[in-house]
Design a protein around this motif. Structure first.
Motif, short mmCIF file in Angstrom:
data_model
loop_
_atom_site.label_atom_id
_atom_site.label_comp_id
_atom_site.label_asym_id
_atom_site.label_seq_id
_atom_site.Cartn_x
_atom_site.Cartn_y
_atom_site.Cartn_z
N GLY A 133 13.52 1.46 -5.42
CA GLY A 133 14.92 1.86 -5.45
C GLY A 133 15.27 2.60 -6.73
N GLN A 134 14.61 2.23 -7.81
CA GLN A 134 14.89 2.85 -9.10
C GLN A 134 14.29 4.25 -9.22
N PHE A 135 13.07 4.41 -8.71
CA PHE A 135 12.34 5.66 -8.97
C PHE A 135 12.22 6.59 -7.76
N LEU A 136 12.21 6.06 -6.54
CA LEU A 136 11.90 6.89 -5.38
C LEU A 136 12.97 6.92 -4.31
N ASN A 137 13.78 5.88 -4.20
CA ASN A 137 14.76 5.80 -3.12
C ASN A 137 16.02 5.08 -3.60
N PRO A 138 16.86 5.78 -4.35
CA PRO A 138 18.08 5.15 -4.89
C PRO A 138 18.92 4.54 -3.78
N GLY A 139 19.35 3.33 -4.01
CA GLY A 139 20.17 2.66 -3.01
C GLY A 139 19.41 1.71 -2.11
N LEU A 140 18.07 1.76 -2.15
CA LEU A 140 17.28 0.83 -1.34
C LEU A 140 17.58 -0.60 -1.78
N GLN A 141 17.80 -1.47 -0.80
CA GLN A 141 18.12 -2.85 -1.14
C GLN A 141 17.58 -3.79 -0.08
N VAL A 142 17.57 -5.07 -0.43
CA VAL A 142 17.21 -6.09 0.55
C VAL A 142 18.36 -6.19 1.54
N GLN A 143 18.11 -5.85 2.78
CA GLN A 143 19.14 -5.91 3.81
C GLN A 143 19.38 -7.34 4.24
N GLY A 144 18.30 -8.10 4.38
CA GLY A 144 18.45 -9.47 4.80
C GLY A 144 17.14 -10.24 4.74
N ILE A 145 17.26 -11.56 4.62
CA ILE A 145 16.11 -12.46 4.65
C ILE A 145 16.14 -13.20 5.98
N LEU A 146 15.06 -13.08 6.74
CA LEU A 146 14.98 -13.69 8.07
C LEU A 146 13.99 -14.85 8.04
N ARG A 147 14.49 -16.04 8.31
CA ARG A 147 13.61 -17.21 8.36
C ARG A 147 12.91 -17.27 9.73
N THR A 148 11.59 -17.27 9.71
CA THR A 148 10.82 -17.27 10.95
C THR A 148 10.02 -18.57 11.09
N MET A 149 9.57 -18.84 12.32
CA MET A 149 8.83 -20.07 12.62
C MET A 149 9.59 -21.28 12.07
N TYR A 150 10.89 -21.25 12.33
CA TYR A 150 11.83 -22.17 11.70
C TYR A 150 11.86 -23.51 12.42
N ASP A 151 11.77 -24.60 11.65
CA ASP A 151 11.84 -25.94 12.19
C ASP A 151 12.82 -26.75 11.34
N PRO A 152 14.05 -26.93 11.79
CA PRO A 152 15.06 -27.61 10.98
C PRO A 152 14.77 -29.09 10.74
N ARG A 153 13.80 -29.64 11.48
CA ARG A 153 13.46 -31.05 11.29
C ARG A 153 12.60 -31.26 10.05
N ASN A 154 12.07 -30.16 9.51
CA ASN A 154 11.19 -30.23 8.35
C ASN A 154 12.01 -30.20 7.07
N SER A 161 0.83 -1.20 0.00
CA SER A 161 0.00 0.00 0.00
C SER A 161 0.87 1.25 0.00
N LEU A 162 0.21 2.41 0.02
CA LEU A 162 0.93 3.68 0.10
C LEU A 162 1.68 3.80 1.43
N LEU A 163 1.16 3.16 2.46
CA LEU A 163 1.87 3.14 3.75
C LEU A 163 3.18 2.36 3.63
N THR A 164 3.13 1.23 2.93
CA THR A 164 4.33 0.44 2.72
C THR A 164 5.32 1.20 1.84
N VAL A 165 4.81 1.85 0.81
CA VAL A 165 5.68 2.65 -0.07
C VAL A 165 6.38 3.73 0.73
N ASN A 166 5.64 4.42 1.61
CA ASN A 166 6.24 5.44 2.48
C ASN A 166 7.35 4.83 3.33
N SER A 167 7.10 3.65 3.85
CA SER A 167 8.09 2.98 4.69
C SER A 167 9.35 2.67 3.91
N LEU A 168 9.18 2.14 2.70
CA LEU A 168 10.34 1.76 1.90
C LEU A 168 11.11 2.98 1.41
#
Length: 264
Positions: free
Chosen positions: A169-190, A131-138
């Motif tokens: 990143g291309q049009f509104l915030n040059p340099g914006l990038q994926v900082q990191g991917i966080l695995r949540t609710m993680y179960d290594p047995r799966n 949404s526009l709220l997410t766009v503002n955040s990014l």
């Protein structure tokens, strides 16, 4: 130098708010000055910090519309030792209100510029939509931390989100990038968990955090007490995992500064 991270994923139920609150509290334990910004109309991050969203006289909406200055809207999460820019259901009106205003995609960036120098890290909890709220955040952030479960549907959503980050990143915030991917609710047995982890590492390399957040009942219980898990049960696996994540983020920032020869 202040680093501003959006916690974003348009898929709901992946642990965005849990990550926002507990990462803020964990970074604070490293003597970092932290601001948590709640950009979700549900106001769950606000409530998870012990702030009653229903009693707010001033919220992030008033800051976005320019009805008040950022400093007047800040609250303190006493248990977590960090500041909060809170939200409640009034924020649902922001989509319409922002459309009437100039620079509607960068209202949050301008609002945070007033207080940015007071913090080491600013964490922005995004709503579960593009949404526009997410766009503002990014637009306001340096990087995006993406919490996700290790399942195939999550991979499809991740592709769309990365595309959106690229366009902003291309049009509104040059340099914006994926900082990191966080695995949540993680179960290594799966086995599926391990397969998806392998795909993530193949596509994102070391941007996949080494720390993964396990399924943990204490993480689920803590918000009902208005506390980060680190305060509710500091010995729980969930609290310790977020402490580990905070340490990993700080180490990455130090390494990046050393590489570029900057300080702060």
């Amino acid at each position: 130098m202040t680093k501003t991270f959006a916690i974003a994923n348009q898929k709901g139920g992946v642990g965005k708010t849990t990550t926002s609150v507990n990462l803020a509290a964990s970074l604070a334990t490293f003597n970092k000055r932290i601001l948590l910004v709640d950009m979700d109309p549900q106001g769950n991050a606000t409530m998870g910090c012990g702030i009653n969203k229903n009693l707010l006289a001033i919220s992030v909406l008033d800051v976005l519309t320019g009805d008040t200055v950022t400093e007047k809207a800040l609250h303190r999460c006493e248990s977590g030792a960090f500041d909060v820019l809170p939200a409640n259901g009034d924020l649902t009106a922001a989509e319409v209100e922002l459309l009437k205003l100039p620079s509607r995609e960068s209202r949050l960036r301008h609002a945070l510029a007033r207080v940015k120098q007071n913090y080491d890290y600013i964490i922005v909890d995004c709503p579960p939509s593009l949404s526009l709220l997410t766009v503002n955040s990014l637009v306001a952030c340096d990087g995006v931390i993406i919490p996700m479960q290790c399942e195939y549907y999550a991979l499809e959503g991740l592709s769309a989100l990365v595309g959106t980050i690229g366009k902003i990143g291309q049009f509104l915030n040059p340099g914006l990038q994926v900082q990191g991917i966080l695995r949540t609710m993680y179960d290594p047995r799966n086995s599926l968990t391990n397969e998806v982890t392998g795909q993530l590492r193949q596509h994102f390399g070391d941007r996949v955090y080494r720390i993964a957040i396990p399924r943990n009942v204490r993480l689920a219980e803590a918000p009902s007490y208005g506390q980060p898990a680190l305060v509710y049960d500091k010995h729980s696996k969930g609290a310790l995992a977020y402490l580990g994540l905070a340490g990993e983020i700080i180490r990455r920032e130090k390494a990046a500064r050393a590489q570029t020869g900057t300080t702060g």
